[in-house]
Design a protein around this motif. Sequence first.
Motif, short mmCIF file in Angstrom:
data_model
loop_
_atom_site.label_atom_id
_atom_site.label_comp_id
_atom_site.label_asym_id
_atom_site.label_seq_id
_atom_site.Cartn_x
_atom_site.Cartn_y
_atom_site.Cartn_z
N MET A 1 -1.04 10.66 -11.29
CA MET A 1 0.20 11.19 -10.70
C MET A 1 0.29 10.80 -9.22
O MET A 1 1.22 10.12 -8.80
CB MET A 1 0.17 12.72 -10.86
N ILE A 2 -0.75 11.20 -8.48
CA ILE A 2 -0.71 10.88 -7.05
C ILE A 2 -0.82 9.37 -6.84
O ILE A 2 -0.22 8.80 -5.94
CB ILE A 2 -1.84 11.64 -6.29
N TRP A 3 -1.57 8.72 -7.72
CA TRP A 3 -1.70 7.27 -7.61
C TRP A 3 -0.36 6.59 -7.85
O TRP A 3 -0.03 5.60 -7.20
CB TRP A 3 -2.73 6.75 -8.60
N ALA A 4 0.40 7.12 -8.81
CA ALA A 4 1.70 6.53 -9.11
C ALA A 4 2.64 6.69 -7.91
O ALA A 4 3.35 5.77 -7.53
CB ALA A 4 2.30 7.19 -10.35
N LEU A 5 2.61 7.87 -7.30
CA LEU A 5 3.47 8.13 -6.15
C LEU A 5 3.12 7.23 -4.96
O LEU A 5 3.98 6.68 -4.29
CB LEU A 5 3.33 9.59 -5.71
N VAL A 6 1.81 7.11 -4.73
CA VAL A 6 1.36 6.38 -3.56
C VAL A 6 1.39 4.87 -3.79
O VAL A 6 1.89 4.10 -2.96
CB VAL A 6 -0.07 6.82 -3.18
N GLY A 7 0.88 4.45 -4.94
CA GLY A 7 0.74 3.02 -5.17
C GLY A 7 1.90 2.40 -5.92
O GLY A 7 2.09 1.19 -5.88
N LEU B 91 -7.27 5.66 -1.62
CA LEU B 91 -5.91 6.18 -1.50
C LEU B 91 -5.43 6.07 -0.05
O LEU B 91 -4.30 5.68 0.20
CB LEU B 91 -5.87 7.64 -1.93
N GLN B 92 -6.30 6.44 0.88
CA GLN B 92 -5.93 6.36 2.29
C GLN B 92 -5.60 4.93 2.68
O GLN B 92 -4.65 4.67 3.42
CB GLN B 92 -7.09 6.87 3.17
N TRP B 93 -6.37 4.00 2.15
CA TRP B 93 -6.13 2.59 2.43
C TRP B 93 -4.74 2.18 1.92
O TRP B 93 -3.96 1.54 2.62
CB TRP B 93 -7.24 1.76 1.78
N LEU B 94 -4.45 2.59 0.68
CA LEU B 94 -3.14 2.29 0.09
C LEU B 94 -2.01 2.88 0.95
O LEU B 94 -0.98 2.25 1.15
CB LEU B 94 -3.06 2.91 -1.30
N LEU B 95 -2.24 4.10 1.43
CA LEU B 95 -1.21 4.78 2.21
C LEU B 95 -0.97 4.10 3.55
O LEU B 95 0.14 4.11 4.08
CB LEU B 95 -1.60 6.24 2.44
N HIS B 96 -2.02 3.50 4.10
CA HIS B 96 -1.87 2.84 5.39
C HIS B 96 -1.21 1.47 5.26
O HIS B 96 -0.67 0.94 6.22
CB HIS B 96 -3.23 2.66 6.07
N LEU B 97 -1.29 0.91 4.05
CA LEU B 97 -0.82 -0.47 3.87
C LEU B 97 0.62 -0.71 4.34
O LEU B 97 0.87 -1.66 5.07
CB LEU B 97 -0.95 -0.87 2.40
N PRO B 98 1.58 0.13 3.94
CA PRO B 98 2.96 -0.17 4.33
C PRO B 98 3.12 -0.30 5.84
O PRO B 98 3.98 -1.05 6.30
CB PRO B 98 3.75 1.03 3.81
N PHE B 99 2.30 0.42 6.60
CA PHE B 99 2.42 0.34 8.05
C PHE B 99 1.75 -0.92 8.58
O PHE B 99 2.30 -1.63 9.42
CB PHE B 99 1.79 1.57 8.71
N ALA B 100 0.55 -1.21 8.05
CA ALA B 100 -0.15 -2.41 8.49
C ALA B 100 0.67 -3.64 8.10
O ALA B 100 0.68 -4.64 8.81
CB ALA B 100 -1.53 -2.46 7.86
N GLY B 131 12.08 6.48 2.49
CA GLY B 131 11.28 7.59 2.00
C GLY B 131 9.89 7.15 1.57
O GLY B 131 8.92 7.88 1.75
N ILE B 132 9.79 5.94 1.01
CA ILE B 132 8.47 5.44 0.60
C ILE B 132 7.55 5.36 1.81
O ILE B 132 6.40 5.80 1.78
CB ILE B 132 8.62 4.05 -0.06
N LEU B 133 8.10 4.83 2.90
CA LEU B 133 7.33 4.71 4.14
C LEU B 133 7.01 6.10 4.72
O LEU B 133 5.89 6.40 5.11
CB LEU B 133 8.17 3.91 5.13
N ALA B 134 8.05 6.94 4.76
CA ALA B 134 7.89 8.26 5.37
C ALA B 134 6.94 9.12 4.56
O ALA B 134 6.14 9.88 5.11
CB ALA B 134 9.25 8.94 5.49
N TYR B 135 7.01 8.99 3.23
CA TYR B 135 6.11 9.77 2.38
C TYR B 135 4.65 9.39 2.63
O TYR B 135 3.78 10.27 2.75
CB TYR B 135 6.48 9.57 0.91
N ALA B 136 4.41 8.08 2.73
CA ALA B 136 3.04 7.63 3.00
C ALA B 136 2.55 8.24 4.31
O ALA B 136 1.43 8.75 4.40
CB ALA B 136 2.99 6.10 3.06
N TYR B 137 3.43 8.24 5.31
CA TYR B 137 3.04 8.81 6.60
C TYR B 137 2.76 10.31 6.47
O TYR B 137 1.77 10.82 6.99
CB TYR B 137 4.14 8.57 7.63
N ALA B 138 3.66 11.00 5.74
CA ALA B 138 3.51 12.45 5.60
C ALA B 138 2.18 12.80 4.92
O ALA B 138 1.49 13.72 5.34
CB ALA B 138 4.68 13.01 4.80
#
Lengths: 274, 257, 252
Positions: A1-7, B91-100, B131-138
């Motif tokens: 779920m979280i993976w789908a949202l994030v990735g 996960l953290q790495w994935l979340l940082h990707l859009p910014f990098a 929202g994709i970008l903002a969500y990753a940041y949030a």
Amino acid sequence: MIWALVGGPLLLSAAFMLAYSVGLTGLLAHGLSFAAWATVLDDRVTWISLGFSCWVGAASLGISMLGALAVLALRPAPVARSMLTPWSLPIAVPPMVAGLSAVLWLGNAGALARAAYALGWIRRPADFPSPIYSTSGLGIIVTQAALVLPFLIVLFDRLSRVHRLGALDEAARTLGASPSLAWWRVRVPLLLRSAAPTLGIYFLALSGAFEIPLLVGASYPTMLSVRVVQLSGRFDLSTRPQAYALALLYALGVAVSSAVARRLRTSTPRTERI
Amino acid sequence: MRRVSNIALWTAFLAPVALLLVWSFAWRWPWPAPLPNRWRASAWTDLAATGGLGAAALRSLGIATTVAVVATGLGFVTSRSVAEARAREALQWLLHLPFALSPVVLGVGLEYSFLRAGLAGNLVGVALAQGILAYAYAVILLSGLWTARVGAFLEGAATLGATPRQAWTLVLLPLARPLLALCFVQTFLISWFDYALVLLIGGGRVATLTTSLYQFVQSGDLRLAAASALLLLLPPLVALVTQAQPRPDALAGEPDP
Amino acid sequence: MADPGMNPGLRVSGLDVSLGGRAILRDVDFAVDPHSTLAVIGPSGSGKTSLLRALAGLGGRANGAIEVDRRRVDALPAHRRGIVYLNQEPLLFPHLDVRGNIGFGLRLRHRSASRIAVVVDPLVAALGLQGLESRDPLTLSGGERQRVAFGRALAVDPAVLLLDEPFASLDPATRLSMQTLFRQVARDRGITALFVTHDLKECLRVGDQFAAIRDGRCRVYPGRAAFCADPANGVAAEIAFWSDAGTSLRRE
């Protein structure tokens, strides 16, 4: 779920770009073909853009780092705590506004050029050595360096306090180091080492900038991000597969380097992290 | 020394703002005049009419507010599973990707799929992409909330008799409030400042403040460009003034970038 | 000493505690008499905290019976057990003042402001917190914070109070005064408590009943004398040390 949202969005766009770049989808799809990849990899402009992006990123970061160190050397007082945290880099001053301000100050008809005329230094706008639109990227570099400087000051200030660099500095001096020796041999290396992961992210962001190069950069050479948008073809669709190939290459490069940076960071001792 | 450097800092910040202000009133400003020789306030008085600047500002405001509310809300609810995930690092790495990566590349990548989903060229698509970008940041920011300490607070509340719902409303939300406010402001600004995604996903059919600014620069209307820039600076200035001195809170966490 | 079988405040039988698949404690059996304090000594890492968390219903896995006033609670969630767990850290809510913290549990139970005051005011007095009622917890000293946390726990009139080395981070003088305060308040209010500590003197000062945790087992002693007689608890060694010290002092 979280993976789908994030990735999910990242994966989706990567998959689309890949399919498009090898001719499997899109308006011009003619079946599997690596022509776009070959063109991109073969194109001199690709490598010039890459080199230019790296140059601009490194130079912007380098100048603002020197500036931040200088400010800290002159002004050891703690910087006020505020919203200005290093992490706010992408979002504190709009790059669009920074770019416009650069044009209004540093352009050939800008405020500084008018001041130079008033002082009798120049006679025509063209006489003013403006960094705007310069092919060396100087305008982009100056604008970005100015934009990043406050964040680096706050970052360095905070790291100095977290790692108690002042105490280490004092310890070095009681061991016989002169103030300048303590500064260059103790404080600066420790500061740069603990800031390295953040500086790496800044480098990536500065090399990938879009708005500022768009406003103050020359039409050639261009930064990678501008090149990708050019190829993605607002008018000419035929280069779109190349745009996706280039974007994927760029994304891959960034993904790998940021993964390596994270790995390096987790392998450094915990106390060294911010 | 301290006063001098403070003055220098303020000047460095205020001088560009002052120049923008002068430009926004400059009706005629030929080279090499040090000041405009004809002034006009029409950029401001005709905000509703001139070049649709007022409309663009309202559109930006609407998109940014929506993005901030959704990203902060969704980020708050889902950040716990990121903070407690086994593969947190990945996960953290994935979340940082859009910014990098620079949002442009994300935009180029999303463009085609949004086009096929009918999301290109309209407000919903632009807001979704931002929202994709903002969500990753949030999520990055708010996953800093789920420390062992917050867990202990929630447990303490439970043993005092708090139901899970009470623990959220009476303990977690008040504890998280400073961070949530920060998150709201930052995600608002991500959307407010964005140019690349509006350009790529909006495809020229969605005009926000940033795209208007670029249009005005392209058409050589520096007066309206300066007015757009000042409007763009307004929310971050308000945020700076209202949040400049956050309470020294034991929980005020920041993600390490 | 009351008969342990009679109307126990807290009774634990056959309790196994494990954490992350690892067995921490096996077959724990004890009963705490109503209105008395069972002091449990054990070295760091012996599973004291795990035992308290299992009793409070916070994480970990526990199999066995837990009864509070003859009522089985082991299947209930933490907030319905009537057991309050006092952490080593005071964990005062930073968004509430001292009074708000003490009254927090009553607010959860939807008590009116006036009924909350009826409970909170005497507690503030008993714990010596007069004048600090509207202070921000972050501005309090360590001892004051611990007293507020104590008050917050007492306000809900818990059936059982679990204390996890609550005074461990205080300086020796504050620590002693807090132990005395705890004794006095526990006696005045008839509190049933389980107090774990690694400190022998604290254990002897606060306890009515005594137990020790070692090697995954919890050993309960029939009385203070039996506790002191067990060499593993170190009382004899302590006495020997001080009598030696006394002897050499006298010689000088």
